[in-house]
Enzyme design. Structure first.
Site, short mmCIF file in Angstrom:
data_model
loop_
_atom_site.label_atom_id
_atom_site.label_comp_id
_atom_site.label_asym_id
_atom_site.label_seq_id
_atom_site.Cartn_x
_atom_site.Cartn_y
_atom_site.Cartn_z
N CYS A 102 62.84 57.38 48.75
CA CYS A 102 61.54 57.68 49.25
C CYS A 102 60.81 56.89 48.09
O CYS A 102 60.64 57.12 47.11
CB CYS A 102 61.37 58.68 49.38
SG CYS A 102 59.68 58.89 50.16
N CYS A 248 54.37 53.13 52.84
CA CYS A 248 55.60 53.16 53.03
C CYS A 248 56.71 52.32 51.92
O CYS A 248 56.68 51.18 51.90
CB CYS A 248 56.34 52.91 54.26
SG CYS A 248 57.92 53.70 54.41
#
Ligand code: PYC
Length: 324
Positions: A102, A248
């Site tokens: 992530c 993201c």
């Protein structure tokens, strides 16, 4: 009553909750060992997660699921690194499971470790489930992440999305699997987030159909930026069914891999990816293996600590380990 210390931050609006003391001894008191035997060739953190899956899954539910967490929260639990060059290992998770990697949460971990006084400006390495990543914490608080090797797996894939027709896009790896499309006919505006989420969910189902790509768990819709300072705007649907408030990190990495494969962005050139709420990551890349089309994405962003706290685990609370 057991306690687990946490720090919350956000990166471009997307929250990260870091569990920074190794919780495994506590978890083993409540959930005795009975995990899977990991594959011998699995990376160290992946082996740790497989060995202690019931324990980490209980932590995930307690930290990220309601009533303490929410479907937008990404958790990061630190653990000892096997690779001596790394400051820690990290396992990322959300309301439905464990993430491979992530980007926004790595930036959140960096800022959290700095807040705790555990790191100083400079370059540091972290072990993740899918390999080692490094980040450079700047004197100004910015974080520059060097992600895992990223690449495009397939281009020009067409899927039939019921009620929407044929959608064509690329499948790419940026630490997570993405289906990335510009050919979506959607308005990438926050006010349309309900329609965007419904469309992206239908698209993911179509992409996952057995003959397509079952591993794709993130959908990235790309369109023109709202500001002349950005290169593109993206809407990313995460595995838990909510959209990424940040641009993201792994999605920008996957997009960079596609741009590199198409010859649309040169090594070292800057790409500014805007999120649906207008926050940005600056991206660039260097080649990792040009023949294989693999790049090392570099993602620059910043995070802010929002909360210091303790999770209280009360054995009399029926939802002590979260609502799953
Ligand atoms: O920044 O890579 C990322 C990410 C994945 C899911 C939410 N954020």
């Amino acid at each position: 009553m057991e306690k687990i210390r946490i720090i919350d931050s956000h990166t471009g609006g997307e929250p990260t909750r870091v569990v920074f003391d190794d919780p495994l001894p506590l978890l083993l008191r409540h959930f005795p060992r009975q995990g899977d035997v990991p594959a011998a060739d699995a990376p160290a953190i992946e082996k740790r997660l497989r060995l202690f899956h019931p324990q980490y899954d209980a932590l995930r539910r307690a930290v990220a699921c309601e009533p303490r967490g929410s479907d937008v929260l990404v958790g990061a639990v630190l653990c000892p690194a096997m690779d001596a060059s790394c400051i820690a290992g990290v396992i990322f998770f959300n309301n439905v499971g464990f993430l491979n990697m992530c980007g926004h949460a790595t930036i959140g971990v960096a800022i959290t470790l700095a807040h705790l006084g555990r790191i100083s400006p400079g370059t540091h390495r972290l072990e993740t489930r899918v390999g080692v990543v490094s980040f450079t914490l700047g004197e100004d608080g910015s974080v520059s992440l060097e992600n895992v090797p990223s690449f495009r797996k397939a281009s020009g894939i067409s899927v039939d999305v019921p009620g929407h027709g044929t959608v064509t896009g690329d499948v790419a790896w940026g630490g997570n699997w993405f289906f990335i499309t510009e050919n979506h006919g959607q308005q990438l505006e926050l006010e349309h987030v309900g329609e965007l989420s419904a469309f992206a969910s239908a698209l993911r189902r179509a992409v996952n159909e057995p003959q397509h790509f079952p591993d794709v768990d993130h959908i990235e819709l790309v369109g023109p930026p709202s500001s002349p300072n950005a290169s593109a705007r993206g809407f990313v649907l995460c595995p838990g069914g909510v959209y990424d408030r940040s641009a993201c990190g792994t999605g920008t990495s996957a997009k960079l891999a596609c741009l590199a494969a198409d010859g649309k962005l040169a090594e070292g050139e800057e790409w500014v990816q805007e999120s649906i709420i207008g926050s940005t990551f600056k991206g660039s890349y260097r080649w990792h293996d040009r023949d294989a089309g693999a790049i090392i994405p570099i993602i620059v962003g910043e995070a802010h600590v929002t909360t210091e706290g303790e999770i209280l685990l009360n054995p009399h609370d029926p939802f002590c380990w979260g609502i799953s």
